[in-house]
Design a protein around this motif. Sequence first.
Motif, PDB file in Angstrom:
ATOM      1  N   ASN A   1      -3.039   0.327  -3.816  1.00 36.35           N
ATOM      2  CA  ASN A   1      -2.788  -1.052  -3.384  1.00 36.35           C
ATOM      3  C   ASN A   1      -2.421  -1.890  -4.597  1.00 36.35           C
ATOM      4  O   ASN A   1      -3.136  -1.861  -5.592  1.00 36.35           O
TER       5      ASN A   1
ATOM      6  N   GLU B   1       9.625  -7.735   3.329  1.00 41.40           N
ATOM      7  CA  GLU B   1       8.818  -6.601   3.792  1.00 41.40           C
ATOM      8  C   GLU B   1       9.726  -5.412   4.109  1.00 41.40           C
ATOM      9  O   GLU B   1       9.421  -4.271   3.740  1.00 41.40           O
TER      10      GLU B   1
ATOM     11  N   ARG C   1       3.202  -6.446   3.040  1.00 40.19           N
ATOM     12  CA  ARG C   1       2.928  -7.732   3.683  1.00 40.19           C
ATOM     13  C   ARG C   1       3.105  -8.849   2.672  1.00 40.19           C
ATOM     14  O   ARG C   1       2.543  -8.807   1.583  1.00 40.19           O
TER      15      ARG C   1
ATOM     16  N   TYR D   1       9.932  -1.345   2.437  1.00 44.60           N
ATOM     17  CA  TYR D   1      10.016  -0.081   3.189  1.00 44.60           C
ATOM     18  C   TYR D   1      11.307   0.674   2.855  1.00 44.60           C
ATOM     19  O   TYR D   1      11.299   1.905   2.749  1.00 44.60           O
TER      20      TYR D   1
ATOM     21  N   THR E   1       0.870  -1.169   0.000  1.00 43.20           N
ATOM     22  CA  THR E   1       0.000   0.000   0.000  1.00 43.20           C
ATOM     23  C   THR E   1       0.908   1.220   0.000  1.00 43.20           C
ATOM     24  O   THR E   1       1.856   1.294   0.793  1.00 43.20           O
TER      25      THR E   1
ATOM     26  N   THR F   1       3.069   2.660   2.913  1.00 45.01           N
ATOM     27  CA  THR F   1       2.425   2.671   4.225  1.00 45.01           C
ATOM     28  C   THR F   1       2.221   1.261   4.765  1.00 45.01           C
ATOM     29  O   THR F   1       1.983   1.085   5.952  1.00 45.01           O
ATOM     30  N   SER F   2       2.309   0.261   3.880  1.00 42.15           N
ATOM     31  CA  SER F   2       2.131  -1.120   4.317  1.00 42.15           C
ATOM     32  C   SER F   2       2.798  -2.062   3.319  1.00 42.15           C
ATOM     33  O   SER F   2       2.748  -1.826   2.116  1.00 42.15           O
TER      34      SER F   2
END
Length: 104
Positions: free
Chosen positions: A95, A74, A59, A78, A48, A56-57
């Motif tokens: 997304n 992951e 996974r 980032y 995301t 922001t995300s």
Amino acid sequence: MADEEHTAAVEASPLKDRYVALLRDRIQNAWIRPPSARVGVDCVVQVTQVPGGEVTSARVTQCNGDAAVRQSIENAVYRASPLPDPPDPALFQRNFAFEFKPNE
């Protein structure tokens, strides 16, 4: 109607493939391979982002690697933030999912 046609045309164009490759390369270059990672890592990552590319995300939803591999992927997402802007704003997706296969 014109916006929908433009979006459909861009989605079907080579621009989308180039953008997806750019995102994948950026994230793979940020990946720090853990000692437990074997050849043939194949994972699906759900990301995301907000406009401007800030993640922001991140996974891992499917993966043939262990917990350390999943966490390292992951973390790479980032580290790659902010992600590059798409060549056409119609390609931006808040997304998205992509396949992470670093040995290819």
